[in-house]
Structure formats: structure tokens, C-alpha cells
Design an enzyme around this catalytic site. Structure first.
Site, PDB file in Angstrom:
ATOM      1  N   SER A 127      60.753  29.885  34.440  1.00  0.00           N
ATOM      2  CA  SER A 127      59.458  30.513  34.176  1.00  0.00           C
ATOM      3  C   SER A 127      58.524  30.345  35.365  1.00  0.00           C
ATOM      4  CB  SER A 127      58.820  29.871  32.935  1.00  0.00           C
ATOM      5  OG  SER A 127      57.465  30.250  32.795  1.00  0.00           O
ATOM      6  N   TYR A 152      55.692  23.118  28.064  1.00  0.00           N
ATOM      7  CA  TYR A 152      56.626  24.235  28.241  1.00  0.00           C
ATOM      8  C   TYR A 152      57.079  24.325  29.695  1.00  0.00           C
ATOM      9  CZ  TYR A 152      58.227  29.042  28.848  1.00  0.00           C
ATOM     10  OH  TYR A 152      58.969  30.147  29.177  1.00  0.00           O
TER      11      TYR A 152
END
Length: 351
Positions: A127, A152
Site C-alpha cells: 500500500s 494498517y
């Protein structure tokens, strides 16, 4: 070639699997259909894939090793594209254990299953959030990314480190893909562009953080899939020029590589919202709010490595991409096309 796609009922997983199936590939897909967002949307995606004779699907959770391992032993899998994960930056602030189980335990299980099965290439989702506190733009895979600002992001950084370990120890070729704000038809309802569209269409106010002064490298789903497809058949090789005294984070002496996949053209959030307004033909009611914990002010991808290695740069403009999303949104929610078994066409093409 038989390709395993994890998270196959998810946004990117669905689009990738359908692209591969249309090209005549054998696709095995797994998903746990968790309820992080509307399960019926996941079921609709999955139903469309199930119509292809070369698709075989399993309802499995990657956090359970025995089921994953047994499935992989029963299938002749050449390549794994691992897209299953617990998504969402803000959700990680209140539900950390979901990320530890799916993104860390689950990814470890995928790595170990690939090692035991002798898989030729593992491609996995990282990501843009791994860039965290970095401010040098554009973000480069050759920059250090040791300062994440959400759990995350930390799990995605950990995935890259875990992948490198398996590339080093076992020679497993691994390619990590740092996605930048993916959007488009069949997207995730928890993403801002999706909720903006729903609320603007319904005349409800939308929350815009940091006074709208956010820059995002919005990347259309077809461009994301094109990048993945080009990389699937290109497992990384050890870099003979890699220098242990000046280590490059983006490559390795092991068969390991990391790429950014972004539009390379960051757009201000308010411009993005104005484009949604134009395509809907409705004005937004905006409530400005301060920056949220875990958010970053800007994302901007350096994609030179992707362009140099596979000859691809994203081509879809915001105007085109939002236009296609709004067409799909109206067809799916307003015309009842979500009903199981009903196919439909938007923008002159099958979604």
C-alpha cells in the site's frame, strides 16, 4: 497457467480475476466474505466470476493455514496473487486485532503455503500508506519507509519484510505492489469516493477532512489491473548490483521487488469531489472537518520502475474514471442490476 487470486470477491481481486479469465487463464479464487463492507456486493462480484468455466472458487480464510494449505495441494497453482487483507486506515485505529490476524497471520500462511507448494511467483498487495511520515515527493520505492502512521500501514510494511525473508531463505520470487488510492466500478463502499457519490446523490452532507486540502494519486482500477497482469509473468530476479553497504529498499540480492502502482498525477480532493458532482449532476453539501489520525496529507507515486520494467504507465483520467464509476453506480443501485444473475452494460461495455 493457473493463478490463485486471494480476496477474489474484493474490488481489485474481482477485476483481476475477470481480466485473467477473459484472457483464457485458469483462475482459482478464495475469499472469506467478511462483513467489513456490504457482503452482497462481494457476492455479486463472485457470482459473475462463477459464470466462467475456467474459474474455481473456495470460501476460505487465509488466517487458517490448514484449509489454505489443503486447497493449494489440491490445485496445480503456478502463481499466487495475494490481495486478501483487512483494508482501511481508520478502521485499524479501533479494530487492531482484525489487522493482526488477516494481514500478519494470513500473509505468513500464504508465504508458507507458497514455499511448500513450490509456487513460481508470489505477487502481493502492499500500500502507498507505507510511506507514512515521508514528505519527499513523489514517493519512491527506493526511499526508506520506516515511519508508518497507522497500524494498517505497519502491517503492509511488515508484509514486505516477511516477503523478503522468504525470498532470501527459500528463493521464493516475491513482488510487492504499493497501490495508490484505487477507484472505479465495483469499488469498495468504505472508500471516500464511493460514499461521496452515495451521499451527494441522496442529498446528504459529506465530511471532507483537512478542509479538502488533501492530494491523492487516484488510480483507476483498469490501470491497476494492467500493471498486475504485466508483472505476473515477470518474477523478480536477484539484482547483481545490489550493494550491502548502501542497500536499496526497492530491490535485493534475493528474488524480491517492490513497485508503486499509481496514476503519477495527484489530484486535490476538492477537484475530485467537483468531478463527482459534474457526473451526477448534483451539488455536494460539504461539512469540513480537521485531519484525522492515521491520514496523510498527500500521496504521489514515482512509477519509473514500473514503466522501465514492464513498459506501462496509467492512462485513465479522473474525468474518464469517475464518469465510468458513476455510470456503474447508477446501473447497479438504481436499475436493480445487483440482482443475482442479471447482467448489464454500462458505458458501452461489459463491466
Amino acid at each position: 497457467m493457473t493463478i490463485l487470486v486471494t480476496g477474489v470477491a474484493g474490488f481489485i481481486g474481482y477485476h483481476l480475476a475477470e481480466r485473467l479469465l477473459r484472457e483464457g487463464k485458469q483462475v482459482v479464487g478464495i475469499d472469506n466474505f467478511n462483513d467489513y463492507y456490504d457482503v452482497s456486493l462481494k457476492r455479486s462480484r463472485y457470482a459473475r466470476l462463477s459464470a466462467y468455466p475456467d474459474f474455481r472458487g473456495y470460501e476460505l480464510d487465509v488466517s487458517g493455514f490448514d484449509g489454505l494449505s489443503a486447497m493449494m495441494e489440491s490445485e496445480s497453482i503456478d502463481t499466487v496473487v495475494h490481495l486478501a487483507a483487512q483494508a482501511g486506515v481508520r478502521y485499524s485505529l479501533t479494530n487492531p486485532f482484525a489487522y493482526l490476524e488477516s494481514n500478519l497471520v494470513g500473509f505468513g500462511n500464504v508465504l508458507e503455503a507458497c514455499r511448500r507448494r513450490g509456487v513460481g511467483h508470489l505477487v502481493y498487495a502492499s500500500s502507498s500508506s507505507v510511506y507514512g511520515a515521508n514528505v519527499k515527493m513523489p514517493f519512491s520505492v527506493h526511499d526508506n519507509v520506516d515511519h508508518p502512521v497507522s497500524l494498517y500501514a505497519a502491517t503492509k510494511k511488515a508484509n514486505e519484510l516477511m516477503a523478503h525473508t522468504y525470498s532470501h531463505l527459500y528463493g521464493l520470487p516475491t513482488t510487492g505492489l504499493r497501490f495508490f488510492t484505487v477507484y472505479g466500478p465495483w469499488g469498495r463502499p468504505d472508500m471516500a469516493y464511493f460514499s461521496f457519490t452515495q451521499k451527494i446523490d441522496a442529498g446528504e452532507p459529506i465530511s471532507v477532512f483537512n478542509e479538502g486540502r488533501m492530494l491523492r494519486d487516484f488510480t483507476y482500477i483498469d490501470d491497476i489491473v494492467e500493471g498486475i497482469v504485466r508483472l505476473i509473468g515477470r518474477p523478480p530476479k536477484p539484482d547483481p548490483a545490489w550493494d550491502r553497504e548502501r542497500p536499496d529498499p526497492g530491490s535485493s540480492y534475493a528474488p524480491y521487488k517492490v513497485y508503486n502502482i499509481g496514476n503519477n498525477k495527484p489530484v486535490e480532493l476538492m477537484t475530485f469531489i467537483r468531478t463527482i458532482e459534474e457526473k451526477l449532476g448534483k451539488k455536494a453539501v460539504i461539512e469540513f472537518k480537521p485531519m484525522q489520525p492515521g491520514d496523510v496529507q498527500a500521496t504521489y507515486a514515482d512509477i519509473d520502475d514500473l514503466a522501465n520494467d514492464v513498459g506501462f504507465r496509467p492512462v485513465t483520467t479522473i474525468d474518464e474514471g469517475i464518469g465510468r464509476f458513476v455510470e456503474w453506480y447508477r446501473a447497479y443501485y438504481k436499475e436493480g442490476a445487483y440482482e443475482e444473475g442479471r447482467a448489464f452494460v454500462y458505458g458501452g461495455r461489459q463491466p
